[in-house]
Design an enzyme around this catalytic site. Structure first.
Site, PDB file in Angstrom:
ATOM      1  N   GLY A 104       0.801  -1.236   0.000  1.00 22.70           N
ATOM      2  CA  GLY A 104       0.000   0.000   0.000  1.00 22.70           C
ATOM      3  C   GLY A 104       0.824   1.271   0.000  1.00 22.70           C
ATOM      4  O   GLY A 104       0.277   2.356   0.142  1.00 22.70           O
ATOM      5  N   LEU A 105       2.152   1.155  -0.169  1.00 25.24           N
ATOM      6  CA  LEU A 105       2.974   2.372  -0.168  1.00 25.24           C
ATOM      7  C   LEU A 105       3.450   2.754  -1.568  1.00 25.24           C
ATOM      8  O   LEU A 105       4.333   3.596  -1.714  1.00 25.24           O
ATOM      9  CB  LEU A 105       4.167   2.220   0.785  1.00 25.24           C
ATOM     10  CG  LEU A 105       3.824   2.094   2.264  1.00 25.24           C
ATOM     11  CD1 LEU A 105       5.082   2.072   3.117  1.00 25.24           C
ATOM     12  CD2 LEU A 105       2.908   3.224   2.737  1.00 25.24           C
ATOM     13  N   GLY A 106       2.881   2.136  -2.586  1.00 23.34           N
ATOM     14  CA  GLY A 106       3.139   2.595  -3.955  1.00 23.34           C
ATOM     15  C   GLY A 106       4.474   2.152  -4.530  1.00 23.34           C
ATOM     16  O   GLY A 106       5.047   2.853  -5.365  1.00 23.34           O
ATOM     17  N   ALA A 109       4.597   1.920  -8.500  1.00 26.76           N
ATOM     18  CA  ALA A 109       4.526   3.231  -9.171  1.00 26.76           C
ATOM     19  C   ALA A 109       5.806   4.028  -8.933  1.00 26.76           C
ATOM     20  O   ALA A 109       6.268   4.757  -9.816  1.00 26.76           O
ATOM     21  CB  ALA A 109       3.308   4.015  -8.676  1.00 26.76           C
ATOM     22  N   ALA A 110       6.406   3.877  -7.753  1.00 26.02           N
ATOM     23  CA  ALA A 110       7.625   4.639  -7.465  1.00 26.02           C
ATOM     24  C   ALA A 110       8.797   4.118  -8.303  1.00 26.02           C
ATOM     25  O   ALA A 110       9.581   4.914  -8.845  1.00 26.02           O
ATOM     26  CB  ALA A 110       7.959   4.569  -5.980  1.00 26.02           C
ATOM     27  N   ASP A 151      -1.910   6.619  -7.442  1.00 26.54           N
ATOM     28  CA  ASP A 151      -0.524   6.328  -7.055  1.00 26.54           C
ATOM     29  C   ASP A 151       0.466   7.064  -7.967  1.00 26.54           C
ATOM     30  O   ASP A 151       1.355   7.768  -7.483  1.00 26.54           O
ATOM     31  CB  ASP A 151      -0.236   4.815  -7.149  1.00 26.54           C
ATOM     32  CG  ASP A 151      -0.781   4.039  -5.966  1.00 26.54           C
ATOM     33  OD1 ASP A 151      -1.662   4.567  -5.269  1.00 26.54           O
ATOM     34  OD2 ASP A 151      -0.321   2.899  -5.729  1.00 26.54           O
TER      35      ASP A 151
HETATM   36  O1  PMV Z   1      -2.478  -0.719  -2.524  1.00 28.41           O
HETATM   37  P1  PMV Z   1      -2.275   0.570  -3.193  1.00 28.41           P
HETATM   38  O2  PMV Z   1      -1.540   1.560  -2.402  1.00 28.41           O
HETATM   39  O3  PMV Z   1      -1.765   0.462  -4.587  1.00 28.41           O
HETATM   40  O4  PMV Z   1      -3.696   1.225  -3.200  1.00 28.41           O
HETATM   41  C1  PMV Z   1      -4.508   1.279  -4.243  1.00 28.41           C
HETATM   42  C2  PMV Z   1      -5.647   2.160  -3.922  1.00 28.41           C
HETATM   43  C3  PMV Z   1      -6.967   1.655  -4.416  1.00 28.41           C
HETATM   44  O5  PMV Z   1      -7.882   2.731  -4.255  1.00 28.41           O
HETATM   45  C4  PMV Z   1      -7.419   0.483  -3.591  1.00 28.41           C
HETATM   46  C5  PMV Z   1      -6.907   1.236  -5.886  1.00 28.41           C
HETATM   47  C6  PMV Z   1      -6.713   2.388  -6.848  1.00 28.41           C
HETATM   48  O6  PMV Z   1      -6.420   2.108  -8.014  1.00 28.41           O
HETATM   49  O7  PMV Z   1      -6.887   3.563  -6.473  1.00 28.41           O
END
Ligand code: PMV
Length: 314
Positions: A104-106, A109-110, A151
């Protein structure tokens, strides 16, 4: 042409309000987490060597031409070179990241952001944040199919961001009325975003009214969060995080480990706490006054958090 080595980095991110509902068009707020980062370094190689991509943390190395063409690093490099209309350079591109994977900290994407920036600079065409974000979004689609785009946006811009999927005006960068501090704690349980997003989609298809109402309420929390952040009303953010968490529990994306850490943080003095990102594992975050940080962090570690990160939102 002689080229010089280039290095770029990109921060992690945390979603403060609005995850999941953001996939369905509601607003969300995310902040960069600069205490963890991905870096990409490009160094020149001998003529004719082509581009080698090395992922240090995964112990993987690919040739751009011969590597699996659907590997995220290969896709990111190809998209970047196509975007700037540059031929494949003779170079070695190495990516490293201190951002935990699938938490959940990206991290994905980073890594892509650092890679896109470094490669574009190496071939002499530095990109704007909007261009980087757009390219990384394309790579994100490989990770989880229907990313909202939050993200890549917060990581490419590196600023607290109010994000609405597909908004014509683009992302809105927030001006933070009064700085505040977040404590992030890792359950140590990896949670692939795609799996949780798919589960929510199935729930929504089964019970569109109930899920639709939850998404709307989460969107309302994010709108109110924006107002309070801009007004510098930090004291009022904690209860809003708690409200967001209880809506995420109703969506079915929390987990026993997350619930424990969230409860421990609140009992130890956090002003509010919630999961961060897709949920069912990964990280939680808590709003904590500076003088309470050590105590709340110690309580979280005693309760099994595998690591804690402190970050200022400014
Ligand atoms: O798990 P993460 O940090 O990639 O969170 C994704 C966030 C969601 O809202 C669950 C999915 C999205 O695409 O926004």
């Amino acid at each position: 042409m002689t080229r010089i080595p280039v290095q770029s980095s990109a921060p992690g991110k945390a979603i403060l309000f609005g995850e999941h509902a953001v996939v369905y068009g509601e607003p969300a707020i995310a902040v960069p987490v600069t205490q963890v980062e991905a870096t990409a370094t490009v160094t020149p190689a001998a003529p004719g060597r082509g581009l080698t991509l090395i992922a240090v943390d995964l112990d993987q190395s690919f040739s751009l031409v011969k590597g699996p063409q659907d590997a995220p690093l290969v896709v990111a490099a190809r998209l970047t070179l196509d975007h700037v209309s540059a031929p494949v350079p003779d170079a070695t591109l190495t990516v490293e990241s201190s951002i935990p994977i699938a938490s959940g900290l990206g991290s994905g994407a980073a890594v892509s952001t650092a890679l896109v920036r470094a490669l574009a600079s190496f071939v002499g065409v530095p990109l704007t944040a909007a261009e980087v974000s757009g390219l990384v979004y394309e790579v994100e689609k490989i990770h989880h199919g229907t990313p909202s785009g939050i993200d890549n946006t917060v990581i490419a811009y590196g600023r607290p961001t109010y994000f609405v999927r597909g908004a014509a005006a683009g992302p809105e960068l927030l001006s933070v009325g009064a700085p505040f501090r977040l404590l992030i704690a890792d359950t140590g349980v990896p949670s692939p975003t795609k799996r949780v997003v798919d589960q929510v989609r199935k729930g929504w298809e089964r019970e569109p009214d109930r899920y639709g109402a939850l998404f709307e309420r989460i969107g309302g929390v994010a709108r109110e969060g924006r107002r309070r952040i801009e007004a510098g009303d930090v004291d009022a953010l904690g209860p809003l995080m708690d409200e967001n968490q209880s809506l995420l529990v109703d969506l079915g994306v929390s987990s026993p480990r997350l619930d424990v850490l969230i409860e421990v943080a609140r009992s130890a003095g956090a002003a509010g706490a919630k999961l961060a990102g897709a949920g069912q594992g990964g990280n939680m975050l808590a709003l904590v006054r500076p003088e309470m940080l050590d105590e709340v962090a110690a309580a979280l570690e005693r309760a099994g958090a595998v690591r804690t990160i402190r970050t200022d939102v400014t």
